[in-house]
Every structure is written in structure tokens, then in C-alpha cells.
Design an enzyme around this catalytic site. Sequence first.
Site, PDB file in Angstrom:
ATOM      1  N   HIS A 252       8.469   3.667   0.932  1.00 48.80           N
ATOM      2  CA  HIS A 252       7.171   3.503   0.273  1.00 48.80           C
ATOM      3  C   HIS A 252       6.979   4.559  -0.819  1.00 48.80           C
ATOM      4  CE1 HIS A 252       6.520   0.944   3.731  1.00 48.80           C
ATOM      5  NE2 HIS A 252       5.342   0.573   3.276  1.00 48.80           N
TER       6      HIS A 252
ATOM      7  N   HIS B 128       7.311   8.857   8.764  1.00 46.99           N
ATOM      8  CA  HIS B 128       8.243   9.662   7.987  1.00 46.99           C
ATOM      9  C   HIS B 128       7.895  11.140   8.119  1.00 46.99           C
ATOM     10  CE1 HIS B 128      10.115   6.215   6.004  1.00 46.99           C
ATOM     11  NE2 HIS B 128       8.903   5.738   5.776  1.00 46.99           N
TER      12      HIS B 128
END
Length: 304
Positions: free
Chosen positions: A218, A260
Amino acid sequence: MKELRPQPASVMPGSQARCRARDRNNILNRPEFLSLNQTPCREQAGEARGGAGPRRSMIRQPSQQDDTGGRSRDSSEGPAPDGAPPPSRYPEQDCMQLNPTFRGIAMSSLLAIDISLSKRLGVCVASRGGGAPLHSMVTLLALTGHALTWICGTLICLWRSNTLAGQEVLVNLLLALLLDLMTVAGMQKLVKRRGPWDFPPGFLDYVAMDTYSFPAAHASRAAMVAKFLLNHLVLAVPLRILLYLWAFLVGMSRVLLGKHHLSDVGCGFALGFLHFSLVESVWLDSATCQTLISIGTLRWTPLV
């Protein structure tokens, strides 16, 4: 006559001092090498089964260690003959590194800080807790940087576009999105780093091939799209600031959701800018884009 018995010879003080000095200088008496002087578990179990008996000393002289090390190296280099016992594994092979390098200490410290901060920032991991009210909003923000959202949106805009300049920009954007998708997926398969909370990937993650943590897909896509739009669209200063802020928030939303690490997002931003530079260097002109559109819509007529 009285029987004269031999008296034991007294140890000279000089000999005792030399023995103590030799014991202090022996490397096996240091605390970090005490495991070399301990009896292995197999021998202790054998002595326990065999009853009381003479215990064999496990202290080996340096010359014996060198000979044993040479024999173990020789046996590891070539196959052992039939009937020969396998080479034994000594405790010094399992000891920790006593003198780590400065680079190793720095990398381990940075990795520990990265994991700790990433877990602390994962406030929207669960639907219950302090970050529960923000969970839906952060999930929606992360969805704006998903590969499926941008690829489908680019295809719809390309289908509705009527100008050659607009189609040229959209075709190059679509190729940039596909390049980012394949590159990040390949790097994730190669590194295979898990997220800070090690959650299994969801359905949308499998669709976008975003199953591992490093690098953040992303963040890479948001940085590449933001730089692409700022370079090819004429936007006012507030909109340019909002576009940069959107890219940053999309990357941080994945940290808040526990998907993440911070280092994954940072490397994702850097990879996104690299993808933008690569697409700009191999920019497709309008004629090539029209050929690709004709092939994609099955209306391509080869030139005679």
C-alpha cells in the site's frame, strides 16, 4: 628398633605458586568456557545407570583439543569409514558470539526498536480496545490504496476517456500499477517477513498478492500514484499537500492495523518513488498506447 615410615614429600611454596598461576592463565577456567568442563548429559546418565565408578574428567588439554578439532574437521571433509562412530559435537559449537561487531549490534537494536514501535502503534488491530472507534475509518483509508481499487478505477477511466492525451496518461498509469504489483509481490515472496502481529492475510490481501509484510504494498502504491498524479496533473497547492498527506496516511494505516512494520512502510515509500522514476524513463507515447488499447479491446488491425 622403630620402623621408619616414609614421610610424604612436602610441596614447595614455589610449586604451589606456579600451579595457581597456571590455573589462572588456563583459558578453560574463564566463565564463558565453563561449559567445556561440564560432563555431558549422556555420560552423566551412563554413570547413573552404572552406579558408582570413577568419573572421567572432561577437562582436555589444548593439545588434545587441537587434535580432536583436526580429527573432526577431517571427518567432516570426507565420509567416515564403516563402523566408525559419528563425530561428536562439543559445547563450544553452541556458544554465543562473545565479540559481536558494532554493525551486528546496531542492526539488532534497530530491528528490536522497529518491532516494538510497530506493535505499540497497532492500536486498530482488534475491533475492541482503545482504537476500536477508528478501526472502520482506518480500514477504509487503507482500502483507498489497494491494488484492486486503483486498477479497476484506471480501467474505468480509460474506458470513458475520449482524448488521446488522457488515454496516454492512463495507459502508462495502468502499466505502472501492474509493475508495482508484480515487483512488490515478488519481493514479498522472496523475503517472507511476517507482520508485527502475524495475522493471516485476508481475502483482499490474497487478491492483491499482499500476503507478507516487507515491503508494504500500500505504501509503495500510494507513493507511486501520488508522484505520478503530481507530475501529470495541474493541481493547486492545497491539493498537492493533500495528495502527499493521503499517501503518508495510507502507509501508516497499515501499521495501525498491525499489517506492517514501520521499516516495511519506509521501504515501500522508497520503492514507490523508484517505480515512478522507472515508468517515466520508459514512457510510452500516444501511438504505442493506442496500439495497446486496440489489442485490449480486440479491435486491433495489423498494418500491411
